[in-house]
Write a protein that holds these residues in place. Structure first.
Motif, PDB file in Angstrom:
ATOM      1  N   PRO A   1       0.802  -1.225   0.000  1.00  0.00           N
ATOM      2  CA  PRO A   1       0.000   0.000   0.000  1.00  0.00           C
ATOM      3  C   PRO A   1       0.834   1.275   0.000  1.00  0.00           C
ATOM      4  O   PRO A   1       0.285   2.367  -0.168  1.00  0.00           O
ATOM      5  N   ASP A   2       2.158   1.147   0.168  1.00  0.00           N
ATOM      6  CA  ASP A   2       3.024   2.322   0.197  1.00  0.00           C
ATOM      7  C   ASP A   2       4.007   2.387  -0.976  1.00  0.00           C
ATOM      8  O   ASP A   2       4.851   3.285  -1.020  1.00  0.00           O
ATOM      9  N   LEU A   3       3.902   1.452  -1.917  1.00  0.00           N
ATOM     10  CA  LEU A   3       4.809   1.459  -3.059  1.00  0.00           C
ATOM     11  C   LEU A   3       4.463   2.633  -3.965  1.00  0.00           C
ATOM     12  O   LEU A   3       3.364   2.718  -4.502  1.00  0.00           O
ATOM     13  N   ALA A   4       5.390   3.556  -4.133  1.00  0.00           N
ATOM     14  CA  ALA A   4       5.115   4.798  -4.853  1.00  0.00           C
ATOM     15  C   ALA A   4       4.680   4.533  -6.286  1.00  0.00           C
ATOM     16  O   ALA A   4       5.170   3.617  -6.954  1.00  0.00           O
ATOM     17  N   VAL A   5       3.745   5.337  -6.751  1.00  0.00           N
ATOM     18  CA  VAL A   5       3.326   5.275  -8.150  1.00  0.00           C
ATOM     19  C   VAL A   5       4.350   6.045  -8.982  1.00  0.00           C
ATOM     20  O   VAL A   5       5.137   6.828  -8.442  1.00  0.00           O
ATOM     21  N   PRO A   6       4.405   5.811 -10.306  1.00  0.00           N
ATOM     22  CA  PRO A   6       5.336   6.582 -11.131  1.00  0.00           C
ATOM     23  C   PRO A   6       5.150   8.086 -10.902  1.00  0.00           C
ATOM     24  O   PRO A   6       4.032   8.593 -10.873  1.00  0.00           O
ATOM     25  N   GLY A   7       6.242   8.776 -10.709  1.00  0.00           N
ATOM     26  CA  GLY A   7       6.200  10.180 -10.334  1.00  0.00           C
ATOM     27  C   GLY A   7       6.540  10.381  -8.871  1.00  0.00           C
ATOM     28  O   GLY A   7       6.775  11.504  -8.435  1.00  0.00           O
ATOM     29  N   GLY A   8       6.554   9.264  -8.104  1.00  0.00           N
ATOM     30  CA  GLY A   8       7.032   9.327  -6.734  1.00  0.00           C
ATOM     31  C   GLY A   8       5.981   9.511  -5.659  1.00  0.00           C
ATOM     32  O   GLY A   8       6.310   9.530  -4.475  1.00  0.00           O
ATOM     33  N   ARG A   9       4.708   9.679  -6.048  1.00  0.00           N
ATOM     34  CA  ARG A   9       3.690   9.869  -5.014  1.00  0.00           C
ATOM     35  C   ARG A   9       3.367   8.551  -4.320  1.00  0.00           C
ATOM     36  O   ARG A   9       3.216   7.522  -4.971  1.00  0.00           O
ATOM     37  N   PRO A  10       3.177   8.564  -3.002  1.00  0.00           N
ATOM     38  CA  PRO A  10       2.635   7.376  -2.330  1.00  0.00           C
ATOM     39  C   PRO A  10       1.205   7.134  -2.823  1.00  0.00           C
ATOM     40  O   PRO A  10       0.488   8.087  -3.171  1.00  0.00           O
ATOM     41  N   PRO A  11       0.758   5.889  -2.852  1.00  0.00           N
ATOM     42  CA  PRO A  11      -0.602   5.602  -3.333  1.00  0.00           C
ATOM     43  C   PRO A  11      -1.688   6.405  -2.615  1.00  0.00           C
ATOM     44  O   PRO A  11      -2.652   6.850  -3.250  1.00  0.00           O
ATOM     45  N   LEU A  12      -1.542   6.603  -1.302  1.00  0.00           N
ATOM     46  CA  LEU A  12      -2.569   7.334  -0.564  1.00  0.00           C
ATOM     47  C   LEU A  12      -2.655   8.780  -1.028  1.00  0.00           C
ATOM     48  O   LEU A  12      -3.754   9.351  -1.119  1.00  0.00           O
ATOM     49  N   VAL A  13      -1.526   9.378  -1.351  1.00  0.00           N
ATOM     50  CA  VAL A  13      -1.522  10.753  -1.864  1.00  0.00           C
ATOM     51  C   VAL A  13      -2.145  10.791  -3.257  1.00  0.00           C
ATOM     52  O   VAL A  13      -2.928  11.694  -3.587  1.00  0.00           O
TER      53      VAL A  13
ATOM     54  N   LEU B   1      -6.252   2.638   3.492  1.00  0.00           N
ATOM     55  CA  LEU B   1      -6.149   2.736   4.950  1.00  0.00           C
ATOM     56  C   LEU B   1      -6.425   1.390   5.606  1.00  0.00           C
ATOM     57  O   LEU B   1      -5.756   1.025   6.579  1.00  0.00           O
ATOM     58  N   ARG B   2      -7.396   0.660   5.084  1.00  0.00           N
ATOM     59  CA  ARG B   2      -7.692  -0.662   5.656  1.00  0.00           C
ATOM     60  C   ARG B   2      -6.494  -1.591   5.587  1.00  0.00           C
ATOM     61  O   ARG B   2      -6.334  -2.488   6.414  1.00  0.00           O
ATOM     62  N   HIS B   3      -5.646  -1.384   4.572  1.00  0.00           N
ATOM     63  CA  HIS B   3      -4.508  -2.278   4.372  1.00  0.00           C
ATOM     64  C   HIS B   3      -3.188  -1.652   4.826  1.00  0.00           C
ATOM     65  O   HIS B   3      -2.122  -2.080   4.392  1.00  0.00           O
ATOM     66  N   GLY B   4      -3.275  -0.653   5.700  1.00  0.00           N
ATOM     67  CA  GLY B   4      -2.087  -0.163   6.378  1.00  0.00           C
ATOM     68  C   GLY B   4      -1.296   0.915   5.685  1.00  0.00           C
ATOM     69  O   GLY B   4      -0.116   1.127   6.021  1.00  0.00           O
ATOM     70  N   ALA B   5      -1.877   1.629   4.741  1.00  0.00           N
ATOM     71  CA  ALA B   5      -1.140   2.708   4.076  1.00  0.00           C
ATOM     72  C   ALA B   5      -0.711   3.759   5.094  1.00  0.00           C
ATOM     73  O   ALA B   5      -1.445   4.107   6.017  1.00  0.00           O
ATOM     74  N   SER B   6       0.497   4.264   4.901  1.00  0.00           N
ATOM     75  CA  SER B   6       0.987   5.356   5.744  1.00  0.00           C
ATOM     76  C   SER B   6       0.907   6.658   4.941  1.00  0.00           C
ATOM     77  O   SER B   6       0.113   6.763   4.026  1.00  0.00           O
ATOM     78  N   GLU B   7       1.680   7.636   5.307  1.00  0.00           N
ATOM     79  CA  GLU B   7       1.703   8.939   4.621  1.00  0.00           C
ATOM     80  C   GLU B   7       0.346   9.643   4.712  1.00  0.00           C
ATOM     81  O   GLU B   7      -0.115  10.277   3.756  1.00  0.00           O
ATOM     82  N   LEU B   8      -0.290   9.530   5.885  1.00  0.00           N
ATOM     83  CA  LEU B   8      -1.598  10.159   6.043  1.00  0.00           C
ATOM     84  C   LEU B   8      -1.514  11.683   5.974  1.00  0.00           C
ATOM     85  O   LEU B   8      -2.386  12.334   5.382  1.00  0.00           O
TER      86      LEU B   8
ATOM     87  N   HIS C   1      -9.793  12.682  10.985  1.00  0.00           N
ATOM     88  CA  HIS C   1     -10.245  11.809  12.064  1.00  0.00           C
ATOM     89  C   HIS C   1      -9.166  10.781  12.423  1.00  0.00           C
ATOM     90  O   HIS C   1      -8.889  10.541  13.604  1.00  0.00           O
ATOM     91  N   GLU C   2      -8.571  10.196  11.393  1.00  0.00           N
ATOM     92  CA  GLU C   2      -7.529   9.192  11.627  1.00  0.00           C
ATOM     93  C   GLU C   2      -6.324   9.793  12.345  1.00  0.00           C
ATOM     94  O   GLU C   2      -5.660   9.116  13.130  1.00  0.00           O
TER      95      GLU C   2
END
Length: 496
Positions: free
Chosen positions: A130-142, A157-164, A241-242
C-alpha cells in the motif's frame, strides 16, 4: 499452429464468445499466441473485461505474468479498466500484485490513479504494497487523495497505508480550489493558451460521489481529457479523524454545502464526523443552525442531530421544523430534502409519538419522501399503532418498489395480525421485486399463514441463491411451525 487459428482466437476474444474460444483452444490454438503487434490473448481478454475467457486461457496454460507486446501486463490492463473480476482471476492464477510493466507502473498504481477502488481492494488483499510509490514518486494514498476517490483511500487505509499527513495536505489543496474544472483544464493544457481550446465537462453520479469528465476540444475533436472525482472533502475529513484532528463545525459545514445533496459522500462524511463527537458543543452548533434562513443549512443541522444523541432535546428542535415544512409553499426549493432528513431524524429518535407526524406525509407526491415515510414507520411502529399500520398497508401497494419494500418489511415485523395486514402481505407475494415478495412471505410465515409455505418454496426455487430475497426466504423457514413443511422447504433446491 496456423495463422488462421490465431486470427480466429483473437476475433473470438474481441467478440466475447467463450464457446468459440473453447472450441479454438481444443482445435490447437495456443493461449500464448500473439497477434501482429505482439499482443497476447490473455492481455486482450483482460483489457476487454472478459473474465470467463481469461479463466479459459489461464486454464489452458496462459502465463499471467507474461508481458504483452513486451511492455504490458494483463494485471495492469485489467486494473487500468477497473475490471475487478479479471483482476481476481489473474491473481488466483499466480499473477504478482506488485509486478511492474513499462515505465514502472503496477496494477495498484493504475487502479489508484484512476479511482478503481474495487480493483485496488482486490490487489491490496492479495498483498500489494500500500506504500509502493506510483510513477512520479507519489505514495498511493496521496495519489488517491489527489484523484478524489474516497473509496480508494478507505481501501488503502484498511490495508495499512501510511503517509496520512501528505495525503491530507493533498486533499486540502484540492479543496481550496474554487473552480475544479478550470484547474483540471489548466493541468491538461499545460502551457497552451486558453483561447486555443474549448473545455467541455460532464458530471457523472457514481455511488455517493460525482465524477467530472473534463475534455479539451480543438479543431472540432477531442484533444485530451481526464476524469476527476470530487470526494476531497470526505477524504480530508476521514484523514483528519484518523490523525486525531478536530475540525471545526463551520469548516465541515463549508465542505458539505457546495454539493447541496444529503446523500453526497462529502456531506455524509462531514455529518458522520460530527455525530461521532456526541458532545454538547456540537449539539449547540447544530441547534443554532436549525434557525438558519438557508434551507440547506437547516437540512445539514437535522442530519447531524439525527444520530447525535440528546434525543428528547432533539425532538424539541425537530417538531417546529416539521411544522414549518408543512406550512411552506408546495415545491419550495430544498424543502423536499429537508423533509426527507426530518423523517429520517424522527425515525432515529425512536419515539412512538412521532408516528402521527410521519403519517402526514404518506401520500406525498415524491417517491423519495414516501420511501423515508415507509422507512420511518418501519422503525417506529414497534407497537400495534393503527395509524402506522394503515399507512404501511397503503404504502405496501405503492408504485415505487423501494417504498413497497420498506412498507412490506414494516408490516411483516409489526405485531399487528388483523386480516387487513395478512391480506396486504398476501398481495405482495407475487410482487415483481423478489425482495418485496420475500419480506411478505416472511411476514406471513411469522403469522403461521398457510400461504407462506408455497410462496417460500417458489422463492427458494426461483430466486438467485446469492440474493437478499433468497436469504430472507431461507431465514423464514425456521418460522414455520409445521415440521413436515419445514422439512420440504429445506429440501427445495434453486433451479439455477
Amino acid at each position: 499452429m496456423s495463422k488462421d487459428l490465431v486470427t480466429q482466437l483473437f476475433g473470438a476474444i474481441y467478440a466475447g464468445d467463450e464457446n468459440l474460444v473453447v472450441g479454438l483452444l481444443r482445435a490447437g490454438a495456443s493461449p500464448e499466441a500473439t497477434d501482429n503487434e505482439g499482443q497476447t490473448p490473455l492481455y486482450l481478454a483482460s483489457v476487454q473485461n472478459e473474465p470467463g475467457i481469461a479463466r479459459l486461457l489461464l486454464a489452458a496454460g496462459a502465463d499471467p505474468s507474461r508481458l504483452s507486446s513486451g511492455t504490458d501486463l494483463p494485471l495492469c490492463g485489467a486494473a487500468c479498466g477497473g475490471h475487478t473480476e479479471v483482476v481476481h482471476a489473474l491473481l488466483a492464477a499466480g499473477a504478482r500484485p506488485d509486478a511492474t510493466e513499462l515505465l514502472g507502473f503496477t496494477a495498484l498504481a493504475w487502479s489508484v490513479q484512476l479511482g478503481h477502488a474495487p480493483a485496488a481492494e482486490a490487489l491490496l488483499a492479495a498483498g500489494a504494497d500500500p506504500d509502493l510509490a506510483v510513477p512520479g514518486g507519489r505514495p498511493p494514498l496521496v495519489a488517491a487523495a489527489r484523484r478524489g476517490s474516497l473509496d480508494t483511500v478507505k481501501a488503502l487505509l484498511r490495508h495499512g497505508a501510511s503517509e496520512l499527513r501528505p495525503a491530507l495536505d493533498e486533499a486540502r489543496r484540492w479543496l481550496g480550489r474554487e473552480d475544479l474544472v478550470a484547474e483540471v483544464a489548466r493541468e491538461l493544457a499545460q502551457n497552451e493558451a486558453p483561447d486555443t481550446y474549448e473545455t467541455v465537462v460532464r458530471r457523472v453520479a457514481e455511488g455517493e460521489g460525482i465524477t467530472l469528465v473534463v475534455e479539451l476540444l480543438r479543431d472540432g475533436g477531442t484533444w485530451t481529457g481526464r476524469e476527476q472525482q470530487t470526494g476531497h472533502g470526505a477524504i480530508a475529513t476521514l484523514l483528519e479523524h484518523e490523525l486525531g484532528l478536530r475540525t471545526p463545525f463551520g469548516e465541515l459545514l463549508d465542505r458539505a454545502l457546495p454539493f447541496n445533496n444529503p446523500e453526497n459522500e462529502n456531506w455524509l462524511a462531514c455529518v458522520a464526523e460530527l455525530q461521532r463527537r456526541a458532545d454538547e458543543v456540537t449539539f449547540q452548533a447544530a441547534a443554532a443552525l436549525t434557525r438558519s434562513p438557508d434551507v440547506r443549512r437547516r437540512t445539514f443541522a437535522v442530519d447531524v442531530l439525527a444520530q447525535l444523541g440528546f434525543k428528547d432535546r432533539t425532538l424539541g428542535l425537530l417538531r417546529p421544523l416539521c411544522e414549518a415544512v408543512r406550512e411552506a409553499p408546495s415545491g419550495a426549493e430544498g424543502e423536499s430534502e429537508l423533509l426527507q432528513s426530518l423523517l429520517l431524524a424522527l425515525a432515529h429518535q425512536g419515539h412512538s409519538g412521532s408516528v402521527d407526524e410521519v403519517v402526514r406525509h404518506a401520500g406525498h407526491p415524491e417517491p423519495a419522501v414516501r420511501r423515508r415515510v415507509a422507512f420511518a414507520l418501519h422503525s417506529l411502529a414497534a407497537e400495534d399503532d393503527p395509524a402506522a399500520t394503515d399507512a404501511l398497508i397503503a404504502l405496501a401497494g405503492d408504485p415505487d418498489s423501494e417504498v413497497r419494500d420498506w412498507a412490506t418489511t414494516g408490516l411483516a415485523r409489526t405485531p399487528a395480525d388483523a386480516t387487513p395486514v395478512r391480506e396486504a402481505l398476501a398481495a405482495r407475494l407475487d410482487d415483481p421485486d423478489p425482495t418485496v415478495a420475500a419480506e411478505a412471505a416472511q411476514g406471513l410465515a411469522r403469522r403461521q399463514d398457510p400461504r407462506a409455505v408455497a410462496a417460500l418454496a417458489r422463492l427458494l426455487s426461483d430466486a438467485d441463491p446469492d440474493s437478499y430475497a433468497y436469504a430472507t426466504a431461507h431465514e423464514a423457514i425456521d418460522l414455520i411451525e409445521d415440521e413436515r413443511a419445514r422439512h420440504r422447504l429445506r429440501g427445495t433446491a434453486p433451479r439455477g
